[in-house]
Design an enzyme around this catalytic site. Structure first.
Site, PDB file in Angstrom:
ATOM      1  N   GLU A 439       0.840  -1.343  -0.062  1.00  0.00           N
ATOM      2  CA  GLU A 439      -0.193  -0.033  -0.062  1.00  0.00           C
ATOM      3  C   GLU A 439       0.888   1.266  -0.181  1.00  0.00           C
ATOM      4  O   GLU A 439       0.345   2.148   0.364  1.00  0.00           O
ATOM      5  CB  GLU A 439      -0.838  -0.034   1.161  1.00  0.00           C
ATOM      6  CG  GLU A 439      -2.194  -1.083   0.984  1.00  0.00           C
ATOM      7  CD  GLU A 439      -2.900  -0.847  -0.002  1.00  0.00           C
ATOM      8  OE1 GLU A 439      -2.967   0.303  -0.656  1.00  0.00           O
ATOM      9  OE2 GLU A 439      -3.488  -1.833  -0.349  1.00  0.00           O
TER      10      GLU A 439
HETATM   11  C1  FAD Z   1       3.001  -9.667   0.469  1.00  0.00           C
HETATM   12  C2  FAD Z   1       2.638  -9.023  -0.549  1.00  0.00           C
HETATM   13  C3  FAD Z   1       1.356  -8.249  -0.685  1.00  0.00           C
HETATM   14  C4  FAD Z   1       0.913  -7.243  -1.830  1.00  0.00           C
HETATM   15  N1  FAD Z   1      -0.423  -7.084  -2.170  1.00  0.00           N
HETATM   16  C5  FAD Z   1      -0.620  -6.236  -3.221  1.00  0.00           C
HETATM   17  C6  FAD Z   1      -1.825  -6.218  -3.824  1.00  0.00           C
HETATM   18  O1  FAD Z   1      -2.806  -6.861  -3.200  1.00  0.00           O
HETATM   19  N2  FAD Z   1      -2.025  -5.496  -4.741  1.00  0.00           N
HETATM   20  C7  FAD Z   1      -1.142  -4.911  -5.442  1.00  0.00           C
HETATM   21  O2  FAD Z   1      -1.478  -4.283  -6.483  1.00  0.00           O
HETATM   22  N3  FAD Z   1       0.295  -4.859  -5.017  1.00  0.00           N
HETATM   23  C8  FAD Z   1       0.487  -5.461  -3.903  1.00  0.00           C
HETATM   24  N4  FAD Z   1       1.578  -5.673  -3.442  1.00  0.00           N
HETATM   25  C9  FAD Z   1       2.596  -5.024  -3.878  1.00  0.00           C
HETATM   26  C10 FAD Z   1       3.025  -3.758  -3.057  1.00  0.00           C
HETATM   27  O3  FAD Z   1       2.143  -2.619  -3.170  1.00  0.00           O
HETATM   28  C11 FAD Z   1       4.637  -3.094  -3.836  1.00  0.00           C
HETATM   29  O4  FAD Z   1       5.598  -4.161  -3.269  1.00  0.00           O
HETATM   30  C12 FAD Z   1       4.942  -1.840  -3.122  1.00  0.00           C
HETATM   31  O5  FAD Z   1       4.205  -0.982  -3.532  1.00  0.00           O
HETATM   32  C13 FAD Z   1       6.401  -1.391  -3.326  1.00  0.00           C
HETATM   33  O6  FAD Z   1       6.520  -1.700  -4.786  1.00  0.00           O
HETATM   34  P1  FAD Z   1       8.048  -2.534  -5.523  1.00  0.00           P
HETATM   35  O7  FAD Z   1       7.859  -3.692  -4.551  1.00  0.00           O
HETATM   36  O8  FAD Z   1       7.807  -2.856  -6.790  1.00  0.00           O
HETATM   37  O9  FAD Z   1       9.098  -1.733  -4.787  1.00  0.00           O
HETATM   38  P2  FAD Z   1       9.948  -0.587  -5.430  1.00  0.00           P
HETATM   39  O10 FAD Z   1       8.841   0.561  -5.862  1.00  0.00           O
HETATM   40  O11 FAD Z   1      10.894  -1.040  -6.592  1.00  0.00           O
HETATM   41  O12 FAD Z   1      10.639   0.223  -4.119  1.00  0.00           O
HETATM   42  C14 FAD Z   1      11.910  -0.271  -3.858  1.00  0.00           C
HETATM   43  C15 FAD Z   1      12.358   0.737  -2.685  1.00  0.00           C
HETATM   44  O13 FAD Z   1      12.587   1.959  -3.388  1.00  0.00           O
HETATM   45  C16 FAD Z   1      11.735   3.025  -2.727  1.00  0.00           C
HETATM   46  N5  FAD Z   1      11.285   4.113  -3.594  1.00  0.00           N
HETATM   47  C17 FAD Z   1      10.829   3.755  -4.859  1.00  0.00           C
HETATM   48  N6  FAD Z   1      10.001   4.839  -5.452  1.00  0.00           N
HETATM   49  C18 FAD Z   1      10.587   6.024  -4.495  1.00  0.00           C
HETATM   50  C19 FAD Z   1      10.280   7.287  -4.576  1.00  0.00           C
HETATM   51  N7  FAD Z   1       9.581   7.911  -5.476  1.00  0.00           N
HETATM   52  N8  FAD Z   1      10.830   7.867  -3.338  1.00  0.00           N
HETATM   53  C20 FAD Z   1      11.556   7.481  -2.544  1.00  0.00           C
HETATM   54  N9  FAD Z   1      11.770   6.035  -2.440  1.00  0.00           N
HETATM   55  C21 FAD Z   1      11.321   5.385  -3.441  1.00  0.00           C
HETATM   56  C22 FAD Z   1      10.803   2.236  -2.058  1.00  0.00           C
HETATM   57  O14 FAD Z   1      10.376   3.075  -0.785  1.00  0.00           O
HETATM   58  C23 FAD Z   1      11.586   1.138  -1.638  1.00  0.00           C
HETATM   59  O15 FAD Z   1      12.276   1.168  -0.241  1.00  0.00           O
HETATM   60  C24 FAD Z   1       1.982  -6.498  -2.269  1.00  0.00           C
HETATM   61  C25 FAD Z   1       3.292  -6.851  -2.114  1.00  0.00           C
HETATM   62  C26 FAD Z   1       3.535  -7.707  -1.298  1.00  0.00           C
HETATM   63  C27 FAD Z   1       5.106  -8.298  -0.834  1.00  0.00           C
END
Ligand code: FAD
Length: 597
Positions: A439
């Site tokens: 989220e």
């Molecule tokens: C168990 C689980 C359940 C989930 N459930 C759902 C679901 O039901 N539906 C759904 O759609 N998604 C879901 N997700 C996905 C989840 O919302 C994403 O994993 C999350 O939004 C982070 O995206 P990412 O994993 O691609 O990380 P990334 O976006 O690659 O982030 C990696 C790091 O970079 C940082 N970062 C990225 N952009 C910025 C910025 N602009 N400024 C500062 N820092 C930044 C982040 O804070 C993080 O520390 C789920 C994930 C998990 C692990």
């Protein structure tokens, strides 16, 4: 019993801090007074303590599993979910017209906390379903609402939120799933979604996927994203479950925590196209999804409070039981239960103060949500909306970050046994870690706080809240009690630190964005710390008054005063140092050249 719902504290927050009496004056909420709240909370506690909580450990040991495209959930989940639906718990906050109970969020939030304390993995299914209902209520047509919402409220069907793709996580502008318009007005969807919570399971007859995708030819970026309903089973002419749709679960993830919650990879359109219906207008999908995300972000904050509460209860029980070492004050002749040692007391007080502070903050924010949505006076609605919007990233970001600290302390209180899975302390720690990630990570919440919630109005909302805090400081200063004076001093210093940071963010937001955003998460933590401390300060004022008047449960009220004072001394006291790190340390965050890492 593995979990006892803190009904007394929840009712205290509702009555004294969120002023439930005022919420119950809002047209539509007339039935939602204190008696209703008490009855609902007691019933909710009974259900969660006896049916849902005992399945928590089981879910960790026997997670959901995938076989041939189907997911089998932990034994007991399916039956518990049936009881959840039949008990009307999914509809608590949803409109009466669709089979809900129409209760305010002020009451609903406490029920969400209980469900999540009982079992976070289980609670995720209703949490996502709530979000799907919310999005349909906002942007769906009356036909769509009628077709899907009553079935989700009854628990026959569940909902999901499909945003994430392998290349699109925090950055949803990169969503690539494709929607092709069909001559009959429907769409065919193609693409891969990952990390979809309860994207496949066996607890309900149908799954209503809400999916972000681009209509062919739509603009690049966030302005070209639309929102679709893609049910696992298409609806038959009479609205019942019809043919299988072309959306399939190809695997589920093996995770650090919340193991019973299936996290699915969903493949749309591999066999000709998944049939979907557009929600609202083309290219406005992200806007609608934000409504769903805001509801979900608040709920994830409640998950943090919930897992912290469960971890605290378990740590207290262990600390009373485990005998080790003589107390330093000689109060016990031989070895004593570890709760006698000051450092164990410090850990338990930290856990308790964080949890109660965040609960007070979240329930107060919920009352603002209720007023923002239903109050008859437009000006009152507007003020409450601004307050609530400011609070959402704090409830989400601060409460989940604190849950990491609290559940880590929960392990520490258990010593070596905390590191061993059989006590269950480690499960809370592992489960809590996801909360700062999904989220929107804490950084994404902090970006929202800096950009949309602080810089955009030139700090006006933040400063208006600071003025309200000053009124509490004055009330504390006027008290003839050491606890009130001590907390007043801490609150005042923390509020001053907050205002200085707001000025810094506003001044640097455009001119020096790296400096403003270098401090974004620390700013979120400072603001959350202040808001939780402020609510505990208000709680202390009420508790002292009631003690002086001989009203209420004296032991509960004395504990509230002690906990609030502890919060001031040990947690709120960190605020000025956070201010220094943000204002004086911004440059050192980005001083190291990229190639020097
Ligand atoms: C168990 C689980 C359940 C989930 N459930 C759902 C679901 O039901 N539906 C759904 O759609 N998604 C879901 N997700 C996905 C989840 O919302 C994403 O994993 C999350 O939004 C982070 O995206 P990412 O994993 O691609 O990380 P990334 O976006 O690659 O982030 C990696 C790091 O970079 C940082 N970062 C990225 N952009 C910025 C910025 N602009 N400024 C500062 N820092 C930044 C982040 O804070 C993080 O520390 C789920 C994930 C998990 C692990």
């Amino acid at each position: 019993m593995t979990y006892a719902a803190p009904v007394k504290d929840m009712l205290f927050c509702m009555k004294e801090l969120a002023v439930l009496e005022d919420v119950a004056r809002i047209p539509g909420f007339e039935e939602a007074g204190l008696d209703t709240a008490q009855a609902v909370l007691e019933e909710c506690a009974k259900f969660n303590e006896s049916v849902v909580a005992p399945l928590n450990r089981e879910g960790d040991k026997q997670p959901s599993f995938w076989k041939n495209g189907e997911v089998t959930t932990t034994p007991g989940f399916k039956d518990a979910f049936r009881q959840f639906g039949e008990g009307g718990w999914q509809g608590l906050q949803h409109p009466l017209d669709f089979g809900g109970q129409g209760l305010p969020k002020t009451i609903g939030a406490a029920c969400i906390e209980m469900l999540n304390s009982a079992n976070m993995s289980f609670a995720l299914c209703p949490l996502l379903t709530d979000g799907a209902i919310e999005a349909l209520l906002t942007a769906g047509t009356p036909e769509q609402q009628q077709a899907y919402i009553p079935k989700m409220i009854s628990g026959e069907w569940t909902g999901t939120m499909n945003l994430t793709e392998p290349q699109a996580g925090s950055d949803l502008a990169m969503v690539r799933s494709r929607a092709e318009p069909q001559p009959d007005g429907s769409y065919k969807l193609f693409g891969t979604k990952i990390f979809i919570t309860y994207g496949e399971h066996d607890m309900a007859r149908n799954i209503v996927h809400l999916v972000l995708a681009r209509v062919v030819g739509a603009p690049e970026g966030v302005k070209g994203i639309s929102l679709f309903i893609v049910p696992k089973f298409k609806l038959a002419a009479d609205g019942s479950v019809g043919e299988r749709n072309d959306v399939h679960c190809v695997s589920i993830e093996h995770k650090l925590g919340i193991k019973a919650s299936p996290t699915a990879v969903l493949q749309f359109g591999d066999h000709g196209g998944a049939v979907g219906e557009l929600i609202g207008q083309e290219n406005r999908g992200l806007e609608y999804m934000f409504i769903m995300m805001n509801a979900a972000r608040y709920a994830v904050g409640m998950q943090g409070i919930a897992v912290a509460e469960r971890s605290y209860q378990q740590a207290v029980a262990y600390a009373r039981d485990r005998v080790q070492s003589r107390p330093v004050d000689g109060s016990v002749a031989g070895s004593a239960p570890i709760i006698h040692h000051p450092d164990v007391r410090r850990m338990l007080m930290t856990m308790r103060a964080y949890t109660e502070g965040c609960r007070a903050m979240a329930i107060t924010a919920a009352a603002a949500f209720d007023a923002a949505h239903k109050h008859p006076d437009a000006e009152v609605r507007k003020q409450n909306q601004a307050f609530y919007e400011f609070m959402v990233p704090l409830v989400k970001g601060y409460s989940t970050e604190m849950s990491g600290e609290v559940t880590s302390l929960g392990v520490q209180v258990h010593g070596g046994m905390g590191f061993i899975e059989e006590t269950g302390a480690a499960q809370h720690y592992r489960d809590a870690k996801i909360l700062t990630i999904y989220e929107g990570t804490t950084a994404i919440q902090a970006n929202d706080l800096v950009g949309r919630k602080t810089a955009r109005d030139g700090g006006a909302t933040a400063r208006a809240i600071a003025r309200q805090i000053e009124a509490t400081e004055q009330a504390l200063a006027a008290r003839d009690s050491a606890a009130a004076r001590a907390l007043g001093k801490r609150l005042s210093a923390a509020r001053a630190a907050f205002v200085e940071v707001v000025d810094f963010i506003v001044a640097n937001g455009k001119a020096n964005p790296n400096a403003a955003f270098a401090g974004s998460v620390p700013y979120l933590m400072l603001a959350g710390n202040l808001m939780a401390g402020w609510q505990l300060a208000r709680a202390l004022l009420v508790a002292e008054e009631q003690l002086a008047d001989g009203q209420g449960d004296a032991a509960f009220l004395r504990a509230k005063v002690a906990t609030a004072r502890f919060y001031g001394d040990h947690l709120l006291s960190k605020a000025p140092a956070t201010r220094d790190a943000i204002v004086e340390g911004a440059d050192s965050v980005t001083a190291l050249a990229l190639d020097a890492f």
